[in-house]
Scaffold this active site. Structure first.
Site, PDB file in Angstrom:
ATOM      1  CE  LYS A 191      -1.917   3.072   1.868  1.00  0.00           C
ATOM      2  NZ  LYS A 191      -1.808   4.490   1.440  1.00  0.00           N
ATOM      3  N   GLY A 216       6.512   5.522   7.896  1.00  0.00           N
ATOM      4  CA  GLY A 216       5.669   6.715   7.896  1.00  0.00           C
ATOM      5  C   GLY A 216       5.855   7.493   9.174  1.00  0.00           C
ATOM      6  CB  SER A 217       3.826  10.147  10.693  1.00  0.00           C
ATOM      7  OG  SER A 217       2.579   9.497  10.771  1.00  0.00           O
ATOM      8  CB  THR A 218       6.206   8.947  15.376  1.00  0.00           C
ATOM      9  OG1 THR A 218       7.570   8.838  14.941  1.00  0.00           O
ATOM     10  CG2 THR A 218       6.100   8.367  16.782  1.00  0.00           C
ATOM     11  N   GLY A 233       2.424   5.168  12.995  1.00  0.00           N
ATOM     12  CA  GLY A 233       3.131   3.963  13.452  1.00  0.00           C
ATOM     13  C   GLY A 233       2.563   3.445  14.769  1.00  0.00           C
ATOM     14  CB  CYS A 270      13.170   9.092   8.369  1.00  0.00           C
ATOM     15  SG  CYS A 270      14.121   7.913   7.419  1.00  0.00           S
ATOM     16  CD  GLU A 320      10.076  13.087  10.753  1.00  0.00           C
ATOM     17  OE1 GLU A 320       8.975  12.541  10.898  1.00  0.00           O
ATOM     18  OE2 GLU A 320      11.075  12.498  10.293  1.00  0.00           O
TER      19      GLU A 320
HETATM   20  O1  TXE Z   1       2.505  10.044   6.935  1.00  0.00           O
HETATM   21  P1  TXE Z   1       1.536   8.904   7.385  1.00  0.00           P
HETATM   22  P2  TXE Z   1       2.221  11.242   5.920  1.00  0.00           P
HETATM   23  C1  TXE Z   1       6.482  11.826   8.503  1.00  0.00           C
HETATM   24  C2  TXE Z   1       6.866  13.217   8.092  1.00  0.00           C
HETATM   25  C3  TXE Z   1       5.659  13.709   7.370  1.00  0.00           C
HETATM   26  C4  TXE Z   1       4.582  13.100   8.224  1.00  0.00           C
HETATM   27  C5  TXE Z   1       3.236  12.948   7.572  1.00  0.00           C
HETATM   28  O2  TXE Z   1       7.098  13.999   9.219  1.00  0.00           O
HETATM   29  O3  TXE Z   1       5.548  15.076   7.305  1.00  0.00           O
HETATM   30  O4  TXE Z   1       5.092  11.835   8.567  1.00  0.00           O
HETATM   31  O5  TXE Z   1       3.365  12.215   6.349  1.00  0.00           O
HETATM   32  C6  TXE Z   1      -0.488   5.252   5.446  1.00  0.00           C
HETATM   33  N1  TXE Z   1      -3.754   2.824   8.502  1.00  0.00           N
HETATM   34  N2  TXE Z   1       6.890  10.803   7.564  1.00  0.00           N
HETATM   35  O6  TXE Z   1       0.922  11.908   6.193  1.00  0.00           O
HETATM   36  O7  TXE Z   1       0.178   9.428   7.568  1.00  0.00           O
HETATM   37  C7  TXE Z   1      -0.426   6.346   4.404  1.00  0.00           C
HETATM   38  O8  TXE Z   1      -1.431   6.175   3.425  1.00  0.00           O
HETATM   39  C8  TXE Z   1      -2.852   2.339   7.640  1.00  0.00           C
HETATM   40  C9  TXE Z   1       8.079  10.114   7.882  1.00  0.00           C
HETATM   41  O9  TXE Z   1       2.429  10.719   4.559  1.00  0.00           O
HETATM   42  O10 TXE Z   1       2.184   8.196   8.502  1.00  0.00           O
HETATM   43  C10 TXE Z   1       0.975   6.157   3.885  1.00  0.00           C
HETATM   44  O11 TXE Z   1       1.002   5.072   2.968  1.00  0.00           O
HETATM   45  N3  TXE Z   1      -2.050   3.115   6.905  1.00  0.00           N
HETATM   46  C11 TXE Z   1       8.470   9.141   6.897  1.00  0.00           C
HETATM   47  C12 TXE Z   1       1.757   5.787   5.151  1.00  0.00           C
HETATM   48  O12 TXE Z   1       0.771   5.280   6.064  1.00  0.00           O
HETATM   49  C13 TXE Z   1      -2.147   4.439   7.057  1.00  0.00           C
HETATM   50  C14 TXE Z   1       7.727   8.802   5.736  1.00  0.00           C
HETATM   51  C15 TXE Z   1       2.456   6.975   5.808  1.00  0.00           C
HETATM   52  O13 TXE Z   1       1.497   7.958   6.091  1.00  0.00           O
HETATM   53  C16 TXE Z   1      -3.076   5.017   7.958  1.00  0.00           C
HETATM   54  C17 TXE Z   1       6.504   9.538   5.575  1.00  0.00           C
HETATM   55  C18 TXE Z   1      -3.897   4.145   8.701  1.00  0.00           C
HETATM   56  N4  TXE Z   1      -4.810   4.584   9.577  1.00  0.00           N
HETATM   57  C19 TXE Z   1       6.147  10.488   6.481  1.00  0.00           C
HETATM   58  N5  TXE Z   1      -2.944   6.360   7.896  1.00  0.00           N
HETATM   59  C20 TXE Z   1       9.792   8.476   7.057  1.00  0.00           C
HETATM   60  N6  TXE Z   1       9.970   7.812   8.197  1.00  0.00           N
HETATM   61  O14 TXE Z   1      10.616   8.527   6.162  1.00  0.00           O
HETATM   62  C21 TXE Z   1      -1.973   6.619   6.981  1.00  0.00           C
HETATM   63  N7  TXE Z   1      -1.516   5.456   6.469  1.00  0.00           N
END
Ligand code: TXE
Length: 498
Positions: free
Chosen positions: A192, A245-247, A250, A301, A400
């Site tokens: 996904k 993704g975001s903390t 996570g 990150c 972040e």
């Molecule tokens: O992250 P999300 P976003 C950080 C960075 C960024 C912030 C927001 O600070 O500005 O996160 O980014 C999926 N159930 N990083 O909004 O929401 C979503 O569709 C299952 C750090 O993109 O965490 C995407 O595929 N999945 C970073 C993924 O999770 C869900 C990388 C990340 O989205 C979901 C990206 C749910 N309920 C962002 N909600 C790094 N570590 O490099 C969202 N997703």
């Protein structure tokens, strides 16, 4: 006024792949979402729609998980010899390599990252597959000491269907960090990608038709995190979720995994400290610190979002750092311009969030050393922004930001800077600059980070070193031998011989 580098509209690439609605990749076939729903993916340079992508809901996720589940037990996948699995992974690497330019262009179009950097990321995907191709023939179990009346051993077995959820800042690479170990250990995958960057993962799955990988081993569902991602990670037939993704998300993944005790690995955010001691090669440190928060427009990150410099050299270092940032300021522009070093931010919501933090910095009494010049033409560009005058407790130094923004702070001695570096909820990485070996090793031992780089910036490993975070930067590791434990389950077997 900063004038971003531009490329005439008709000179920007427009791959054929962008035509038509992009379906889901389920069981080796492209299918539309059952609801018929779609969404537009947007080019951050023009802010115009780039392609139309299917929006998967629960029924589509169920179909993808069912296809992955069937493939998991398909003898053409489950029963093959380890060396055959190696050959399949090498084929996947070859197909990515042969189509690298198209994949890189799709990523630059979708996330605005300069083509030079997306080319590097796709090349790194090839390395990751080739590296993991070595594992199938080395996945040993164990024999256990036992009485002569018994034979005891431990099998290492795949988990089942892996749900791989990735962010938008390295779309295919973050996915490959999950697909490669999953395949090397005999699992199957439902991917996904982020709703902001679906195309390279979809195209990758389509390209797998050019390999001997059985249909259904890799599937892709696209759509919103709260719908598509949520269904995938809460699905009872998904044995493991591998997430980047975001903390905040996570933590939600981890909590949801409790429903069926899924295995979970999490690669989350960071607030990486770059620590520069007075005896360091200051010029080199300045150049790498600039790269650390400007490359990819700081959307990484591991971005060097906090820079600590020892007081005696603070002024000298700041001047060098501002100089080292100049090429990024001058190289702000369209990802397809050969001179571009920094593209726009990936999407408007994120652009507003990053600017919100810059506003917060000045409200909190910080000074913008750079980043005050307006940018011609608006768009989603943010100039490299160095902030001084804030302490490590400020929100800008703690949260972040994920943009080309770093906070410069001073320190006097090692103990103090270790405490400052560790004073955050994150613990992904740290970089230490000194010519003194004792200082370097002491800092490396005491910094709370999954990776520590001495006299260099980030180095993403294609294999040998584990990558992941301490504290709220994650759970588990990608790469290294550790990744094998994250994708397999031990099984103890006791054979009664008497
Ligand atoms: O992250 P999300 P976003 C950080 C960075 C960024 C912030 C927001 O600070 O500005 O996160 O980014 C999926 N159930 N990083 O909004 O929401 C979503 O569709 C299952 C750090 O993109 O965490 C995407 O595929 N999945 C970073 C993924 O999770 C869900 C990388 C990340 O989205 C979901 C990206 C749910 N309920 C962002 N909600 C790094 N570590 O490099 C969202 N997703």
């Amino acid at each position: 006024m900063i004038e971003p580098l531009t490329v005439p509209a008709d000179a920007r690439p427009r791959p054929d792949y962008l035509t038509g609605t992009k379906g889901l990749q389920i069981g080796g076939i492209e299918v539309p979402a059952r609801s018929g729903r779609t969404f537009a993916t947007v080019d951050p340079v023009t802010e115009q729609p780039l392609a139309t992508v299917s929006a998967a809901d629960a029924a589509d996720v169920d179909a993808a998980v069912a296809a992955a589940r069937r493939a998991f037990t398909d003898p053409a996948w489950a029963d093959i010899a380890p060396y055959q699995r190696t050959l399949l992974l090498l084929q996947v690497a070859d197909v990515v390599e042969a189509n690298a330019e198209e994949l890189a262009v799709l990523e630059s179009l979708e996330m605005g990252c300069p083509l030079t950097q997306t080319r590097w990321m796709i090349h790194h995907c090839v390395e990751v597959f080739r590296n993991h191709a070595g594992w199938p023939t080395k996945l040993y179990g164990q024999t256990a000491p036992s009485a002569s009346s018994q034979f005891q051993y431990v099998l290492r077995q795949p988990l089942g269907v892996v749900g791989a959820i990735a962010g938008w800042n390295g779309p295919l690479l973050q996915m490959v960090y999950k697909i490669a170990p999953a395949l090397a250990t005999g699992n199957t995958v439902v991917c996904k990608p982020s709703e902001h960057t679906s195309l390279s993962t979809l195209r990758f799955a389509e390209l797998l038709a050019g390999t001997d990988l059985p249909a259904g081993v890799v599937n892709v569902v696209t759509g919103d995190g709260k719908v598509t991602g949520q269904h995938l990670m809460s699905h009872d037939d998904v044995a493991k979720v591998a997430f980047t993704g975001s903390t905040a998300t996570g933590k939600h993944v981890l909590a949801t995994s409790a429903s069926n005790l899924k295995r979970v690995t999490l690669e989350l955010g960071g607030k990486t400290p770059y620590i520069v001691f007075a005896d360091a090669d200051l010029e080199k440190a300045a150049s790498i610190c600039a790269l650390a928060f400007c490359a990819g427009s700081g959307q990484a990150c591991v971005a060097g979002s906090r820079i600590f410099v020892q007081e005696p050299v603070r002024d000298e270092f700041t001047e060098l750092l501002v100089g080292a940032m100049a090429p990024y300021r001058a190289g702000l522009g369209d990802p397809f311009h050969p001179g571009t070093r920094m593209g726009p931010l990936a999407f408007r919501g994120h652009y507003e969030r990053v600017n919100g933090y810059i506003g917060l910095a000045t409200e909190a009494g910080g000074t913008l050393v750079t980043g005050t010049e307006p940018i011609a033409g608006g768009g989603l560009y943010v100039a490299p922004t160095l902030i001084e005058g804030l302490d490590n407790k400020s929100r800008v130094a703690q949260e972040e930001i994920f943009g080309p923004v770093s906070v410069l702070m001073g320190f006097r001695e090692l103990d103090e800077v270790v405490d400052l570096g560790n004073d955050t909820v994150f613990g992904l990485a740290a970089s230490v600059w000194t010519r003194d070996l004792a200082t370097a090793h002491r800092a490396a031992a005491r910094l709370d980070a999954g990776s520590v780089w001495i006299n260099r910036g980030s180095q993403m490993s294609a294999g040998p070193l584990p990558f992941g975070g301490h504290k709220q930067s994650g759970l588990g590791r990608e790469h290294g031998t550790q990744v094998l434990d994250a994708y397999t389950e031990p099984k103890s077997v006791i054979v009664e011989l008497s």
